[in-house]
Design a protein around this motif. Sequence first.
Motif: not given
Length: 326
Positions: A232-236, A240-241, A255-257, A289-290
């Motif tokens: 899929s080429g989905k980038q991580g 923020y943290a 994160v996004n995923d 965490r998403a």
Amino acid sequence: MLDKLVATLPPPKNMEEVDEKDKPLAVAIVGRPNVGKSSLLNAVCGEERSIVCDMSGTTRDAVDTTITLPGGQQLTLIDTAGIRKRARVADSKDGAEQLSVDRALRALSRAEVVVIVVDASEGVTQQDFRLSEQVAKAGCAVVLVANKWDRVAPKVSEDMDAYRADVKAQLREVGWANVVCTTASKGKRVDEVVSAILAAGEQHRRRISTATLNLVLREAVAWKAPPSQRGSGKQGRVYYATQAASSPPTFVLFVNDPRLFSDDYRRYIERNIRQNMGFEGTPIRLWCRARRTAEKEQVARPPPAAASRGGRGRSPSYSSKESRRR
């Protein structure tokens, strides 16, 4: 008469009102039988508090000893029984040994700092490694003590730094811990053990600001971008943290995923946190965490006005695209 005596006593303190910094630092001393745990406790206390004998199995129960150091710090030292392999404990005819080992392992749940004592003359054994795994899972700060240093071969004793590095490599689960070489029976380098305990306890309770954490995280992501999903080429992306807790220090990355962040990349983030902010002697827990999941768990609120104007209210994300623009 008893009622009058009770009336003169001060009211009991509520443990919830006591600041964490004011509590005595709980330190458990663990290791295989006959490696010098009780000798180390006596050396730290400056007097004989535990019975010391060449015969293994002298200590049967976990004994708490509270001391006050010259600097005013308080330590609660927990002397534990020697922990042998499970197979040997099961085959032992001594029924009390199993109870002693169970209580020694329970002491890990009460301790903030665990001192793992190994026999320097014998080197690191498989049982030492298994014990370090259990301590790492408990989330305690760790100090590695190589006792009986006077029995080590001269070639080994000449290069103490190489020996410390070898111990960390063999006990890789707690490779972030300090290693102190000592001879407890003669009181050599006991002050270094105490200093290492205090430093590990301080780092275990330490908190850092969100701004500082995100600054380090931004630089780490700029040097090495999060992995992408094959096909899929989905980038991580890391938005923020924040530090969610201490004892041990626990960080949450939004994160996004989370599935895009492998264990290798999480270890890379952990190394950068240690290199830039320390935390030597204590484990670090890192959770991904998403962001959408976190938003769903919050109470429903009306979106801010800025969020509906061209996406100005969106949180910035750290990704490879940002580093390329720089």
